[in-house]
Design a protein around this motif. Structure first.
Motif, PDB file in Angstrom:
ATOM      1  N   ILE A 107       0.844  -1.352  -0.199  1.00 20.42           N
ATOM      2  CA  ILE A 107      -0.271  -0.077   0.051  1.00 20.42           C
ATOM      3  C   ILE A 107       0.963   1.193   0.128  1.00 20.42           C
ATOM      4  CG2 ILE A 107      -1.583   0.989   1.085  1.00 20.42           C
ATOM      5  CD1 ILE A 107      -2.583  -1.726   0.389  1.00 20.42           C
ATOM      6  N   HIS A 108       0.875   2.255  -1.404  1.00 20.82           N
ATOM      7  CA  HIS A 108       1.267   3.235  -1.317  1.00 20.82           C
ATOM      8  C   HIS A 108       0.602   4.355  -1.124  1.00 20.82           C
ATOM      9  CE1 HIS A 108       5.135   5.713  -1.611  1.00 20.82           C
ATOM     10  NE2 HIS A 108       4.230   6.086  -2.801  1.00 20.82           N
ATOM     11  N   GLN A 109       0.049   5.336  -0.446  1.00 20.11           N
ATOM     12  CA  GLN A 109      -0.136   6.755  -0.797  1.00 20.11           C
ATOM     13  C   GLN A 109      -2.290   5.703  -1.218  1.00 20.11           C
ATOM     14  OE1 GLN A 109       1.362   9.121  -3.266  1.00 20.11           O
ATOM     15  NE2 GLN A 109       2.933   9.537  -2.088  1.00 20.11           N
ATOM     16  N   GLU A 110      -1.960   4.863  -0.343  1.00 23.83           N
ATOM     17  CA  GLU A 110      -4.174   4.325  -1.068  1.00 23.83           C
ATOM     18  C   GLU A 110      -3.960   3.260  -2.415  1.00 23.83           C
ATOM     19  OE1 GLU A 110      -6.919   6.968  -0.345  1.00 23.83           O
ATOM     20  OE2 GLU A 110      -5.211   7.756   1.501  1.00 23.83           O
ATOM     21  N   VAL A 111      -2.855   3.458  -2.971  1.00 24.69           N
ATOM     22  CA  VAL A 111      -2.813   2.641  -4.685  1.00 24.69           C
ATOM     23  C   VAL A 111      -2.280   1.077  -3.452  1.00 24.69           C
ATOM     24  CG1 VAL A 111      -1.886   3.033  -6.205  1.00 24.69           C
ATOM     25  CG2 VAL A 111      -2.326   4.689  -5.212  1.00 24.69           C
ATOM     26  N   ILE A 112      -2.355   0.417  -4.389  1.00 24.32           N
ATOM     27  CA  ILE A 112      -2.043  -0.983  -4.649  1.00 24.32           C
ATOM     28  C   ILE A 112      -1.724  -1.476  -5.357  1.00 24.32           C
ATOM     29  CG2 ILE A 112      -2.645  -3.865  -3.870  1.00 24.32           C
ATOM     30  CD1 ILE A 112      -5.587  -2.896  -2.761  1.00 24.32           C
ATOM     31  N   ILE A 113       0.242  -1.404  -5.286  1.00 23.31           N
ATOM     32  CA  ILE A 113       0.521  -2.136  -5.991  1.00 23.31           C
ATOM     33  C   ILE A 113       1.903  -3.868  -5.630  1.00 23.31           C
ATOM     34  CG2 ILE A 113       1.531  -0.106  -7.379  1.00 23.31           C
ATOM     35  CD1 ILE A 113       3.200   0.306  -5.064  1.00 23.31           C
ATOM     36  N   ASP A 114       2.077  -4.321  -6.578  1.00 25.08           N
ATOM     37  CA  ASP A 114       2.820  -5.785  -6.324  1.00 25.08           C
ATOM     38  C   ASP A 114       1.859  -6.955  -5.237  1.00 25.08           C
ATOM     39  OD1 ASP A 114       4.880  -4.410  -8.174  1.00 25.08           O
ATOM     40  OD2 ASP A 114       6.201  -4.119  -7.571  1.00 25.08           O
ATOM     41  N   PRO A 115       0.865  -7.091  -5.858  1.00 21.09           N
ATOM     42  CA  PRO A 115       0.781  -8.328  -4.720  1.00 21.09           C
ATOM     43  C   PRO A 115       1.099  -9.534  -4.768  1.00 21.09           C
ATOM     44  CG  PRO A 115      -1.426  -7.716  -6.257  1.00 21.09           C
ATOM     45  CD  PRO A 115       0.675  -7.116  -7.038  1.00 21.09           C
ATOM     46  N   TYR A 116       1.045 -10.605  -3.743  1.00 16.95           N
ATOM     47  CA  TYR A 116       1.803 -11.348  -3.981  1.00 16.95           C
ATOM     48  C   TYR A 116       0.555 -12.572  -3.393  1.00 16.95           C
ATOM     49  CZ  TYR A 116       3.347 -11.077   0.684  1.00 16.95           C
ATOM     50  OH  TYR A 116       2.929 -10.412   2.323  1.00 16.95           O
ATOM     51  N   LEU A 117       0.487 -13.515  -4.044  1.00  9.51           N
ATOM     52  CA  LEU A 117      -0.177 -14.845  -3.392  1.00  9.51           C
ATOM     53  C   LEU A 117       0.334 -15.574  -2.650  1.00  9.51           C
ATOM     54  CD1 LEU A 117      -3.616 -15.295  -2.641  1.00  9.51           C
ATOM     55  CD2 LEU A 117      -3.238 -16.783  -5.282  1.00  9.51           C
ATOM     56  N   ILE A 118      -0.210 -16.064  -1.084  1.00  9.07           N
ATOM     57  CA  ILE A 118       0.055 -17.261  -0.828  1.00  9.07           C
ATOM     58  C   ILE A 118      -1.175 -18.560  -0.633  1.00  9.07           C
ATOM     59  CG2 ILE A 118       1.697 -18.028   1.847  1.00  9.07           C
ATOM     60  CD1 ILE A 118       2.916 -15.429   2.052  1.00  9.07           C
ATOM     61  N   LEU A 119      -0.529 -20.024  -0.597  1.00  6.66           N
ATOM     62  CA  LEU A 119      -1.410 -20.227   0.338  1.00  6.66           C
ATOM     63  C   LEU A 119      -0.838 -21.159   1.688  1.00  6.66           C
ATOM     64  CD1 LEU A 119      -3.323 -22.478  -0.627  1.00  6.66           C
ATOM     65  CD2 LEU A 119      -1.913 -24.263  -1.269  1.00  6.66           C
ATOM     66  N   CYS A 153      -0.691 -23.492   5.450  1.00  7.32           N
ATOM     67  CA  CYS A 153      -2.172 -24.756   4.848  1.00  7.32           C
ATOM     68  C   CYS A 153      -1.645 -24.714   6.353  1.00  7.32           C
ATOM     69  CB  CYS A 153      -2.264 -26.217   3.546  1.00  7.32           C
ATOM     70  SG  CYS A 153      -2.639 -27.487   5.010  1.00  7.32           S
ATOM     71  N   ASN A 154      -1.946 -25.169   7.443  1.00  7.97           N
ATOM     72  CA  ASN A 154      -2.288 -25.425   8.407  1.00  7.97           C
ATOM     73  C   ASN A 154      -0.276 -24.572   9.377  1.00  7.97           C
ATOM     74  OD1 ASN A 154      -3.731 -27.645   9.396  1.00  7.97           O
ATOM     75  ND2 ASN A 154      -2.672 -28.868   8.540  1.00  7.97           N
ATOM     76  N   THR A 155       0.246 -24.589   9.603  1.00  2.49           N
ATOM     77  CA  THR A 155       2.104 -24.312  10.066  1.00  2.49           C
ATOM     78  C   THR A 155       2.277 -23.965   8.848  1.00  2.49           C
ATOM     79  OG1 THR A 155       3.170 -26.255  10.437  1.00  2.49           O
ATOM     80  CG2 THR A 155       1.803 -24.973  11.829  1.00  2.49           C
ATOM     81  N   GLU A 156       2.041 -24.502   7.334  1.00  2.00           N
ATOM     82  CA  GLU A 156       3.104 -24.874   5.950  1.00  2.00           C
ATOM     83  C   GLU A 156       2.413 -23.727   4.870  1.00  2.00           C
ATOM     84  OE1 GLU A 156       4.122 -29.660   5.032  1.00  2.00           O
ATOM     85  OE2 GLU A 156       2.314 -28.692   4.512  1.00  2.00           O
ATOM     86  N   MET A 157       3.230 -22.578   4.489  1.00  2.00           N
ATOM     87  CA  MET A 157       2.761 -21.785   3.459  1.00  2.00           C
ATOM     88  C   MET A 157       3.728 -22.453   2.355  1.00  2.00           C
ATOM     89  SD  MET A 157       2.736 -18.370   6.022  1.00  2.00           S
ATOM     90  CE  MET A 157       1.474 -17.244   5.415  1.00  2.00           C
ATOM     91  N   ALA A 158       2.959 -22.024   1.193  1.00  2.00           N
ATOM     92  CA  ALA A 158       3.603 -21.672   0.241  1.00  2.00           C
ATOM     93  C   ALA A 158       3.513 -20.714  -1.024  1.00  2.00           C
ATOM     94  CB  ALA A 158       3.802 -22.764  -1.557  1.00  2.00           C
ATOM     95  N   CYS A 159       4.932 -19.724  -1.344  1.00  2.00           N
ATOM     96  CA  CYS A 159       3.803 -18.480  -2.661  1.00  2.00           C
ATOM     97  C   CYS A 159       4.186 -18.794  -3.924  1.00  2.00           C
ATOM     98  CB  CYS A 159       5.699 -17.410  -2.138  1.00  2.00           C
ATOM     99  SG  CYS A 159       5.789 -15.879  -3.146  1.00  2.00           S
ATOM    100  N   LEU A 160       2.794 -18.775  -4.349  1.00  2.11           N
ATOM    101  CA  LEU A 160       2.607 -18.794  -5.873  1.00  2.11           C
ATOM    102  C   LEU A 160       3.289 -18.180  -6.514  1.00  2.11           C
ATOM    103  CD1 LEU A 160      -0.563 -20.857  -4.532  1.00  2.11           C
ATOM    104  CD2 LEU A 160       1.355 -21.796  -4.604  1.00  2.11           C
ATOM    105  N   GLY A 161       3.093 -16.770  -6.265  1.00  2.44           N
ATOM    106  CA  GLY A 161       3.186 -15.460  -6.896  1.00  2.44           C
ATOM    107  C   GLY A 161       3.157 -14.390  -6.988  1.00  2.44           C
ATOM    108  N   ILE A 162       3.709 -13.101  -7.490  1.00  2.00           N
ATOM    109  CA  ILE A 162       4.410 -12.394  -7.407  1.00  2.00           C
ATOM    110  C   ILE A 162       3.882 -11.256  -8.822  1.00  2.00           C
ATOM    111  CG2 ILE A 162       5.063 -10.541  -7.017  1.00  2.00           C
ATOM    112  CD1 ILE A 162       7.550 -12.128  -5.910  1.00  2.00           C
ATOM    113  N   TRP A 163       2.975 -10.434  -9.498  1.00  2.00           N
ATOM    114  CA  TRP A 163       2.395  -9.672 -10.187  1.00  2.00           C
ATOM    115  C   TRP A 163       2.401  -8.222 -10.434  1.00  2.00           C
ATOM    116  CZ3 TRP A 163      -0.355 -12.648  -7.126  1.00  2.00           C
ATOM    117  CH2 TRP A 163      -1.576 -11.864  -6.558  1.00  2.00           C
ATOM    118  N   ASP A 164       2.254  -7.333 -10.497  1.00  2.00           N
ATOM    119  CA  ASP A 164       1.886  -6.341 -10.403  1.00  2.00           C
ATOM    120  C   ASP A 164       0.678  -5.960 -12.224  1.00  2.00           C
ATOM    121  OD1 ASP A 164       3.884  -6.077 -12.821  1.00  2.00           O
ATOM    122  OD2 ASP A 164       5.256  -5.031 -12.194  1.00  2.00           O
TER     123      ASP A 164
END
Length: 199
Positions: free
Chosen positions: A153-165, A167-178
């Motif tokens: 979040i930069h001056q109320e604009v959303i940039i460069d989001p990413y997605l994480i899955l 599950c319980n205590t495990e996590m995996a990053c699935l992608g970053i985009w703009d």
């Protein structure tokens, strides 16, 4: 009982097992951390935020200068005319212009925010198709998992989001985009070549 093993529910699948079965290699945590840090450095705080301690001193000093200039002018000129108030009016006009044009707008720079999103909202949120497809597949394999959308979040604009899955205590990053497209995404392993015997 001898048949309890046949009736017992199977162990739930882990995220590592689901990734291995689908032959998906997530984005490394070091890559995500480096990307997040680089974006924070690109969208650093404004000049006024970095010098926030001096801003009140400058404003109080300007008011003092305004009072002094108005008092000196008024003391020299005994008649109250527009000319006697012109330095004060000019000073106030300049100050008003600085405020109108946003010179004194203070923003603290960019920050990362994460939130849980339902799998049905991925298209509406603008997640690229290849990242959304991997997320839907893994979420179907692991119904108890959650999708976490990270946004800069930069001056109320959303940039460069990413997605994480998660599950319980495990996590995996699935992608970053703009806005221009995918920056990084989980890769699919190429299956090993089938063994063939040659005559």
């Amino acid at each position: 009982m001898p048949f309890d093993a046949l009736i017992a529910s199977p162990e739930p699948k882990t995220l590592a097992q689901a990734l291995d079965e689908r032959r998906i290699v997530p984005i490394g945590w070091a890559s995500l951390a480096a990307h997040k840090q680089a974006q924070l450095e690109c969208h650093h705080p404004s000049f006024w935020q970095r010098h926030e301690a001096w801003l009140p001193i400058a404003l109080v000093g300007s008011v003092g200068c305004m009072a002094a200039s108005g008092g000196l002018t008024h003391q020299i000129e005994t008649a109250t005319s527009l000319l006697s108030w012109s330095p004060t009016l000019i000073w106030l006009g300049c100050f008003a212009l600085l405020i109108v044009f946003g010179v004194f707008r203070v923003h603290a720079g960019a920050y990362w925010q994460e939130r849980i999103v339902p799998v049905e909202e991925l298209d509406r949120l603008g997640v690229p198709q290849e990242i959304a497809a991997a997320a839907r597949t893994l979420h179907g394999d692991l119904p108890e998992s959650e999708l976490i959308l990270g946004e800069l979040i930069h001056q109320e604009v959303i940039i460069d989001p990413y997605l994480i899955l998660a599950c319980n205590t495990e996590m995996a990053c699935l992608g970053i985009w703009d806005d221009t497209g995918t920056i990084a995404r989980a890769d699919f392993k190429t299956p090993p070549a089938p063994w063939r015997s040659y005559p």
